[in-house]
Write a protein that holds these residues in place. Structure first.
Motif, PDB file in Angstrom:
ATOM      1  N   TRP A 199      -6.105  -3.661   1.179  1.00 39.90           N
ATOM      2  CA  TRP A 199      -5.942  -4.035   2.307  1.00 39.90           C
ATOM      3  C   TRP A 199      -6.363  -5.459   2.418  1.00 39.90           C
ATOM      4  O   TRP A 199      -5.922  -6.521   3.532  1.00 39.90           O
ATOM      5  CB  TRP A 199      -6.547  -3.143   3.445  1.00 39.90           C
ATOM      6  CG  TRP A 199      -5.857  -1.906   3.486  1.00 39.90           C
ATOM      7  CD1 TRP A 199      -4.674  -1.770   3.061  1.00 39.90           C
ATOM      8  CD2 TRP A 199      -6.948  -0.955   4.067  1.00 39.90           C
ATOM      9  NE1 TRP A 199      -5.335  -0.013   2.665  1.00 39.90           N
ATOM     10  CE2 TRP A 199      -6.026   0.105   3.297  1.00 39.90           C
ATOM     11  CE3 TRP A 199      -8.217  -0.337   4.918  1.00 39.90           C
ATOM     12  CZ2 TRP A 199      -6.248   1.307   3.970  1.00 39.90           C
ATOM     13  CZ3 TRP A 199      -8.721   0.474   4.517  1.00 39.90           C
ATOM     14  CH2 TRP A 199      -8.002   1.788   4.392  1.00 39.90           C
ATOM     15  N   ASP A 210      -4.626   4.930   6.535  1.00 38.26           N
ATOM     16  CA  ASP A 210      -3.586   4.391   5.642  1.00 38.26           C
ATOM     17  C   ASP A 210      -2.671   4.166   5.774  1.00 38.26           C
ATOM     18  O   ASP A 210      -2.046   3.147   6.284  1.00 38.26           O
ATOM     19  CB  ASP A 210      -4.100   5.131   3.995  1.00 38.26           C
ATOM     20  CG  ASP A 210      -2.580   5.317   2.626  1.00 38.26           C
ATOM     21  OD1 ASP A 210      -2.756   3.978   3.092  1.00 38.26           O
ATOM     22  OD2 ASP A 210      -1.441   5.392   2.936  1.00 38.26           O
ATOM     23  N   GLU A 221     -10.361  -0.720  -3.036  1.00 36.51           N
ATOM     24  CA  GLU A 221      -9.314  -0.423  -3.350  1.00 36.51           C
ATOM     25  C   GLU A 221      -7.600  -0.643  -3.175  1.00 36.51           C
ATOM     26  O   GLU A 221      -7.533   0.257  -4.558  1.00 36.51           O
ATOM     27  CB  GLU A 221     -10.466   0.818  -3.764  1.00 36.51           C
ATOM     28  CG  GLU A 221     -11.700   1.377  -4.197  1.00 36.51           C
ATOM     29  CD  GLU A 221     -12.964   2.316  -4.038  1.00 36.51           C
ATOM     30  OE1 GLU A 221     -11.493   2.795  -2.536  1.00 36.51           O
ATOM     31  OE2 GLU A 221     -13.688   2.299  -3.930  1.00 36.51           O
ATOM     32  N   GLU A 222      -7.598  -0.252  -1.955  1.00 37.25           N
ATOM     33  CA  GLU A 222      -6.049   0.019  -0.960  1.00 37.25           C
ATOM     34  C   GLU A 222      -5.715  -1.238  -1.069  1.00 37.25           C
ATOM     35  O   GLU A 222      -4.237  -1.631  -0.967  1.00 37.25           O
ATOM     36  CB  GLU A 222      -6.618   0.366   0.110  1.00 37.25           C
ATOM     37  CG  GLU A 222      -6.763   1.863  -0.416  1.00 37.25           C
ATOM     38  CD  GLU A 222      -6.572   2.670  -0.998  1.00 37.25           C
ATOM     39  OE1 GLU A 222      -5.482   3.157  -1.828  1.00 37.25           O
ATOM     40  OE2 GLU A 222      -7.405   3.452  -1.998  1.00 37.25           O
ATOM     41  N   THR A 276       0.656  -0.816  -0.319  1.00 36.42           N
ATOM     42  CA  THR A 276       0.054   0.670  -0.121  1.00 36.42           C
ATOM     43  C   THR A 276       1.132   0.843  -0.447  1.00 36.42           C
ATOM     44  O   THR A 276       1.993   1.154   0.675  1.00 36.42           O
ATOM     45  CB  THR A 276      -1.221   0.530   1.336  1.00 36.42           C
ATOM     46  OG1 THR A 276      -1.958  -1.088   1.160  1.00 36.42           O
ATOM     47  CG2 THR A 276      -2.070   1.213   1.004  1.00 36.42           C
ATOM     48  N   THR A 291      -0.471   7.300  -8.718  1.00 29.23           N
ATOM     49  CA  THR A 291      -1.323   7.428  -7.177  1.00 29.23           C
ATOM     50  C   THR A 291      -2.663   8.158  -7.452  1.00 29.23           C
ATOM     51  O   THR A 291      -3.365   8.497  -6.566  1.00 29.23           O
ATOM     52  CB  THR A 291      -0.710   8.010  -6.197  1.00 29.23           C
ATOM     53  OG1 THR A 291      -0.122   9.321  -6.520  1.00 29.23           O
ATOM     54  CG2 THR A 291       0.252   7.595  -6.135  1.00 29.23           C
ATOM     55  N   LEU A 305      -5.454   6.168  -5.935  1.00 29.43           N
ATOM     56  CA  LEU A 305      -5.740   6.944  -3.680  1.00 29.43           C
ATOM     57  C   LEU A 305      -5.760   8.059  -3.627  1.00 29.43           C
ATOM     58  O   LEU A 305      -6.492   8.213  -2.796  1.00 29.43           O
ATOM     59  CB  LEU A 305      -3.747   5.719  -3.547  1.00 29.43           C
ATOM     60  CG  LEU A 305      -3.848   6.223  -2.155  1.00 29.43           C
ATOM     61  CD1 LEU A 305      -4.784   5.336  -1.566  1.00 29.43           C
ATOM     62  CD2 LEU A 305      -2.153   6.420  -1.955  1.00 29.43           C
ATOM     63  N   THR A 351       1.961   5.434   0.130  1.00 25.55           N
ATOM     64  CA  THR A 351       0.903   6.445   0.978  1.00 25.55           C
ATOM     65  C   THR A 351       1.354   7.705   0.633  1.00 25.55           C
ATOM     66  O   THR A 351       1.689   8.749   1.967  1.00 25.55           O
ATOM     67  CB  THR A 351       1.934   6.352   2.375  1.00 25.55           C
ATOM     68  OG1 THR A 351       2.772   5.880   2.440  1.00 25.55           O
ATOM     69  CG2 THR A 351       0.641   4.935   3.182  1.00 25.55           C
TER      70      THR A 351
END
Length: 430
Positions: free
Chosen positions: A132, A337, A129-130, A8, A17, A20, A10
């Motif tokens: 996780w 995040d 989406e991320e 992920t 990105t 994000l 950040t």
């Protein structure tokens, strides 16, 4: 821990990105900043106000400030009672429509009340989406999912069924510090010897630490299936197996310090560190307390699963939510995040004594105890902690805690079991 999925990211680093940035909003990347409770800052509400817990939070904040340098972290910590004081303050704020940017909660059933009250947003889309849902182990996702949704981001994985021991105190009492106990009765035999030597056999603190002890006793006597059945109605709270467990709990409580109601967990743990008590049952946040005083694992202190629970991981996870009506949801998502990121989890868990939920976090430099927890979580059956919000709702836990408090003040096992059975019937019927 096996590494899978993607990392992920950040930081705002261009076109790669875009997704994000879209998810986190303009505030998290490139904001001009702000004042008050609006853009430019995020209030993070926790009960990590002192000791090793504060050290863990500080480490996480350090990563957040690197990853989101345009945002200001506002510490909303409230100390006391393993979060009980903080939860009371939080409840008042939520009732008056004054939510923080994000708040700490134990992943699992503890979130039920917040969900039903409409206090927190689902984060399932963000998980997808991320990525996780690819960064956290399946065993963890199964524990934190509620009716097909995820409502929080776990910052760690803790183990609750751990005994902390002082080998020097045990040797002074004539007890083998390397002894292995097949069940609670075998352990109780040594507790009697320690008491005869004039050393506190088992240190403990206020009500919530007593509930913590109770859950491990229930797990020891009922086994994994029987313990899990307490929370779905398939195990009878009024049954003979629960009676046996409560009798064991009563016996163990009789070996504890008389000043328990005036102590919190660091005080009870300190008794083992100092050698005035031989054992303490506590989650592995206690690891950081030993490490902070330069105590060597295997020499100054040892650990083992609560007798009767070897081969089972009694699970809890600290996590963070997105409150409905958060003052700056984009900044809140930026904090989430960082919580999910490998860097954030590595820094946080190294300081706190827990293990990362993120499979990409580097744990090669973690201590000996944490390596045992990593191994156990990967291979052993997992059950949910009662005292720390994974097994039961806040309201159910509150009722159980009240019963345990009354029992500790001079109650009897029959009355305690009747109270617990009645409480379970009420909550399972809801």
């Amino acid at each position: 821990m096996k590494i899978r999925g993607r990392t992920t990211r950040t930081r705002c680093i261009g076109a790669a990105t875009v997704a994000l940035v879209t998810a986190f909003g303009a505030t998290a990347c490139g904001s001009d900043g702000g004042s008050g409770t609006g853009e430019g800052e995020v209030e993070v509400f926790t009960w990590w106000a002192q000791g090793s817990e504060k050290e863990g939070l500080d480490a996480l904040v350090g990563v957040f400030e690197e990853q989101h340098s345009d945002l200001k972290f506002v510490n909303g910590a409230v100390a006391g009672g393993a979060g009980s004081d903080a939860k009371n303050v939080l409840a008042s704020r939520l009732q008056t429509n004054d939510p923080p940017g994000t708040f700490q909660a134990h992943a699992g059933a503890e979130l039920t009340d917040y969900i039903e009250q409409g206090d927190i947003e689902p984060l399932t889309d963000a998980y997808s989406e991320e990525g996780w849902d690819q960064l956290f182990p399946e065993s963890l996702l199964e524990q934190i999912e509620q009716e097909g949704e995820y409502y929080s981001v776990p910052s760690n994985i803790h183990r609750a069924n751990v005994v902390w021991a002082n080998p020097a105190a045990l040797e002074e009492a004539g007890v083998d510090p390397n002894a292995e106990y097949a069940d609670l009765d075998a352990w109780i035999a040594d507790l009697e010897r320690i008491e005869e030597a004039g050393i506190t056999p088992l240190s403990i603190g206020m009500d919530w630490t007593q509930v913590h002890l109770l859950e491990t006793v229930l797990l020891a006597d009922l086994g994994t299936d029987g313990y899990n059945g307490l929370w779905d109605g398939t195990t009878d709270w009024a049954g003979a197996e629960v009676t046996e467990a409560l009798e064991h709990y009563e016996t163990l409580l009789g070996f504890t310090n008389s000043d328990r109601q005036s102590l919190d967990w660091p005080d009870a743990t300190q008794q083992v560190i100092d050698g005035t008590a031989a054992f303490n049952v506590m989650g592995d946040w206690a690891e950081a307390a030993f490490a902070s005083q330069d105590k060597a694992f295997g020499e100054d202190y040892t650990t083992f699963p609560v007798p009767g629970t070897d081969g089972v991981f009694d699970f809890l996870a600290d996590s963070f939510t997105l409150p409905v009506g958060a003052p700056n949801p984009d900044a809140s998502r930026a904090w989430l995040d960082t919580v999910a990121s490998a860097d954030g989890q590595q820094a946080f868990n190294a300081a706190k004594g827990s293990i990362p939920a993120n499979l990409e976090a580097d744990t090669s430099e973690f201590g000996e105890y944490q390596q045992t927890a990593i191994e156990s979580f990967a291979q052993d059956p997992i059950v949910s902690s009662l005292a720390h919000g994974s097994a039961a709702s806040v309201s159910w836990l509150t009722d159980i805690t009240s019963s345990i408090s009354q029992f500790g003040s001079g109650g009897d096992v029959a009355s305690l079991q009747e109270d617990l059975a009645s409480t379970a019937e009420g909550h399972l019927a809801d």
